[in-house]
Design a protein around this motif. Sequence first.
Motif, PDB file in Angstrom:
ATOM      1  N   ALA A  50       0.813  -1.218   0.000  1.00 51.71           N
ATOM      2  CA  ALA A  50       0.000   0.000   0.000  1.00 51.71           C
ATOM      3  C   ALA A  50       0.844   1.265   0.000  1.00 51.71           C
ATOM      4  CB  ALA A  50      -0.928   0.007   1.211  1.00 51.71           C
ATOM      5  N   ARG A  51       2.123   1.162   0.337  1.00 55.02           N
ATOM      6  CA  ARG A  51       2.953   2.349   0.534  1.00 55.02           C
ATOM      7  C   ARG A  51       4.072   2.517  -0.488  1.00 55.02           C
ATOM      8  NH1 ARG A  51       1.217   0.772   5.709  1.00 55.02           N
ATOM      9  NH2 ARG A  51       0.813   2.506   7.155  1.00 55.02           N
ATOM     10  N   VAL A 313      -8.403 -12.538   2.242  1.00 55.50           N
ATOM     11  CA  VAL A 313      -7.845 -13.343   1.150  1.00 55.50           C
ATOM     12  C   VAL A 313      -8.586 -14.669   1.156  1.00 55.50           C
ATOM     13  CG1 VAL A 313      -5.798 -14.470   0.225  1.00 55.50           C
ATOM     14  CG2 VAL A 313      -5.596 -12.229   1.311  1.00 55.50           C
ATOM     15  N   GLU A 314      -9.257 -14.955   0.061  1.00 55.33           N
ATOM     16  CA  GLU A 314     -10.019 -16.191  -0.068  1.00 55.33           C
ATOM     17  C   GLU A 314      -9.588 -16.905  -1.347  1.00 55.33           C
ATOM     18  OE1 GLU A 314     -14.086 -14.959   0.044  1.00 55.33           O
ATOM     19  OE2 GLU A 314     -14.075 -14.578   2.211  1.00 55.33           O
ATOM     20  N   SER A 319     -10.824 -10.484  -1.428  1.00 54.34           N
ATOM     21  CA  SER A 319     -12.276 -10.458  -1.533  1.00 54.34           C
ATOM     22  C   SER A 319     -12.822  -9.447  -0.534  1.00 54.34           C
ATOM     23  CB  SER A 319     -12.861 -11.843  -1.254  1.00 54.34           C
ATOM     24  OG  SER A 319     -14.270 -11.799  -1.222  1.00 54.34           O
ATOM     25  N   VAL A 320     -13.521  -8.428  -1.013  1.00 51.37           N
ATOM     26  CA  VAL A 320     -14.138  -7.443  -0.131  1.00 51.37           C
ATOM     27  C   VAL A 320     -15.405  -8.067   0.447  1.00 51.37           C
ATOM     28  CG1 VAL A 320     -15.222  -5.174   0.029  1.00 51.37           C
ATOM     29  CG2 VAL A 320     -13.185  -5.495  -1.399  1.00 51.37           C
ATOM     30  N   VAL A 321     -15.458  -8.172   1.757  1.00 53.47           N
ATOM     31  CA  VAL A 321     -16.582  -8.857   2.396  1.00 53.47           C
ATOM     32  C   VAL A 321     -17.602  -7.886   2.964  1.00 53.47           C
ATOM     33  CG1 VAL A 321     -15.253 -10.911   2.937  1.00 53.47           C
ATOM     34  CG2 VAL A 321     -15.295  -9.033   4.574  1.00 53.47           C
ATOM     35  N   ARG A 341      -4.308  -4.597  -7.666  1.00 50.69           N
ATOM     36  CA  ARG A 341      -2.909  -4.506  -7.222  1.00 50.69           C
ATOM     37  C   ARG A 341      -2.586  -5.615  -6.224  1.00 50.69           C
ATOM     38  NH1 ARG A 341       1.034  -0.433  -7.162  1.00 50.69           N
ATOM     39  NH2 ARG A 341       2.544  -0.633  -5.449  1.00 50.69           N
ATOM     40  N   VAL A 342      -3.512  -5.899  -5.308  1.00 52.02           N
ATOM     41  CA  VAL A 342      -3.286  -6.971  -4.337  1.00 52.02           C
ATOM     42  C   VAL A 342      -3.316  -8.326  -5.030  1.00 52.02           C
ATOM     43  CG1 VAL A 342      -4.162  -8.090  -2.247  1.00 52.02           C
ATOM     44  CG2 VAL A 342      -4.130  -5.594  -2.406  1.00 52.02           C
ATOM     45  N   GLU A 343      -4.173  -8.481  -6.044  1.00 53.58           N
ATOM     46  CA  GLU A 343      -4.186  -9.735  -6.819  1.00 53.58           C
ATOM     47  C   GLU A 343      -2.828  -9.999  -7.442  1.00 53.58           C
ATOM     48  OE1 GLU A 343      -7.403  -9.302  -9.567  1.00 53.58           O
ATOM     49  OE2 GLU A 343      -8.814 -10.367  -8.271  1.00 53.58           O
TER      50      GLU A 343
END
Length: 348
Positions: A50-51, A313-314, A319-321, A341-343
């Motif tokens: 993120a930074r 992470v699923e 995954s935004v829950v 980006r996280v993917e």
Amino acid sequence: MRLSRRRLNRTLLQRQHLLERAPMSVADMSRHLVGLQAQENLPPYFSLNARLTDFDPYDVSRGLDDRTLVRLLTMRGTIHLLTPDDALTLRPWTQPRMEQELRTSQNTKSALGVDRAEFDGAVSDALADGPLPQRDLSAALAERFPDVPPAALGQLARVTLPLAQVPPRGKWKESGGVVYQFVDRWLDRPLVDPDPQEIVRRYLRAFGPATAADVTAWSAITRLGPVLAAMDNLVRHEDEQGKVLYDVPDGELADEDAPAPVRLLGVYDNVWLSHAGRDRVTEPESRKRWMGVNGGTANAAFVDGMLEGLWRVEEGRPSVVEVHRKLTRAEQSGLDDEIARVEVLLSR
């Protein structure tokens, strides 16, 4: 100056490199943040992703292998990813907090009667030939103190002595249990007498402006008011309630209208564990949604500078829950970009 809550929010995000990513190395970012919370393996990777403009997760693994990074129990009695200089300084500074834990933790209660000098010598002997897994260290100590449960002896060692978690613990996509060695042996350098004023000054550069209570929330070290009061080179601001906030003289204050992009952070992140008033980055209701019986229930999604959602992470993917409010079109686009980006990070 009297600083609005929003300006304090933006200033914190700017100093944390969450308004704009920075072209820094992993070690330099860790040094600037005075360590990265690393109680679990993945959160420091999310914090760095993120930074940093160009983050390679294997840089963390290489740093742990070549000992330019180290995992060690420090602030708030939790594991942090640190540079060697910080590890050797911060552990002695935070040790009083560890001693407090001994008096309250059920995990070490049955071991409190052991002779500490004899115990320290036993740990030193057990690790003389090299690092040991936590279970093996506990078993070795149980041979010397047969009347105490091995698990309690292992916890006592973890809390009272500067034991680093050595690789492969914490490396990217590598499994491994906790393996301990004295941090000064691991780094082949002695522990350092801490300079509380310098530590507080560095905290303010990364988290300020702030109060003594804020520094305590970050570190769990108490009685810091006199330390701040004695630092005559600090400037003083006020928050909206008139509370005095200390800062370094060259501390830049962000524009309260500065845009704050969406960022996906770990379960625990420096940005919202480091002030007595968590309202600098989260509303109470959002925090309640995040908090479970034993701590955080999911990773944190920040939108417009505030905690506004939870993600996990699923099956190897983000995954935004839960999202706590309706996002604007621009915010949804920013969230989609951060998920992508996280993917990419998780696919490496």
